[in-house]
Design a protein around this motif. Structure first.
Motif, PDB file in Angstrom:
ATOM      1  N   ASP A 299     -10.509  -5.815  -1.160  1.00  0.00           N
ATOM      2  CA  ASP A 299     -11.116  -4.819  -2.046  1.00  0.00           C
ATOM      3  C   ASP A 299     -11.402  -5.478  -3.397  1.00  0.00           C
TER       4      ASP A 299
ATOM      5  N   ILE B  25      -4.026   4.989  -4.942  1.00  0.00           N
ATOM      6  CA  ILE B  25      -3.009   4.252  -5.704  1.00  0.00           C
ATOM      7  C   ILE B  25      -1.762   5.134  -5.652  1.00  0.00           C
TER       8      ILE B  25
ATOM      9  N   LEU C  43     -10.159   4.368  -3.745  1.00  0.00           N
ATOM     10  CA  LEU C  43      -8.940   3.664  -3.351  1.00  0.00           C
ATOM     11  C   LEU C  43      -7.705   4.442  -3.774  1.00  0.00           C
TER      12      LEU C  43
ATOM     13  N   LYS D 218       1.169   0.166  -6.194  1.00  0.00           N
ATOM     14  CA  LYS D 218       0.055  -0.604  -6.744  1.00  0.00           C
ATOM     15  C   LYS D 218      -0.964  -0.896  -5.660  1.00  0.00           C
ATOM     16  N   HIS D 219      -2.141  -1.285  -6.089  1.00  0.00           N
ATOM     17  CA  HIS D 219      -3.198  -1.700  -5.174  1.00  0.00           C
ATOM     18  C   HIS D 219      -3.884  -2.903  -5.803  1.00  0.00           C
TER      19      HIS D 219
ATOM     20  N   GLN E  73      -4.858  -6.147 -10.533  1.00  0.00           N
ATOM     21  CA  GLN E  73      -3.769  -5.369  -9.964  1.00  0.00           C
ATOM     22  C   GLN E  73      -3.759  -4.021 -10.676  1.00  0.00           C
TER      23      GLN E  73
END
Length: 163
Positions: A106, A93, A91, A98-99, A47
């Motif tokens: 992913d 963020i 990506l 969050k990602h 995370q």
């Protein structure tokens, strides 16, 4: 095992379990795995949280553990066929967001592993962000973990095309 050896072992275990943090970016709950001993590939999941007031972007990832390390995702080609592919644009963020890098979505992909992944050991990776810069993370190897949803690389319900 002596008291000193136990203390050192506990300190090492705790240091790999703690989240990585730099310039508003925090990495939490990271782990890596490979399908089996001798596997040519592996993956890492985590995370990534952005506690800053500005959007950021994870641009790339690097590690000495493999010949190539890339940000990857799964693309649904229809009829139950999924293809893994590199995420060349990185990506996003979002600020305050969050990602998740998770199985079936992913993830960090290790290709051409230089060593077997051994349960309980760790691998070092460097995440490079557009604004936060480099974040070095010690990622514990957990070959037994079953969470983080989605399909697993070896799941017989899904077919993968070569990437």
């Amino acid at each position: 095992m002596s008291f000193t050896s136990k203390t050192v072992a506990i300190a090492i275990a705790l240091s790999t379990a703690l989240p990585a943090f730099a310039e508003g970016i925090m990495v939490h709950d990271a782990y890596a795995r490979a399908a089996r001993p001798g596997a040519p590939t592996g993956a890492a999941f985590m995370q990534i949280m952005n506690h800053s007031s500005e959007d950021d972007r994870l641009l790339s990832v690097a590690s000495e553990v493999a010949k190539r390390v890339e940000l990857h995702t799964h693309k649904d080609l229809g009829e139950g066929v999924m293809k893994m592919m590199e995420i060349e644009e990185g990506l996003a963020i979002p600020a305050g967001g969050k990602h998740g890098l998770a199985r079936g979505g992913d993830h960090v992909m290790f290709m051409g592993l230089n060593q077997d992944f051994v349960q309980g050991e760790s691998v070092e990776i460097t995440l490079t962000f557009e604004k936060a810069g480099d974040v070095v993370v010690q990622v514990p190897i957990d070959l037994e973990r079953q969470d983080h949803g989605g399909m697993e690389h070896g799941d017989k319900a899904h077919k993968h095309k070569d990437h």
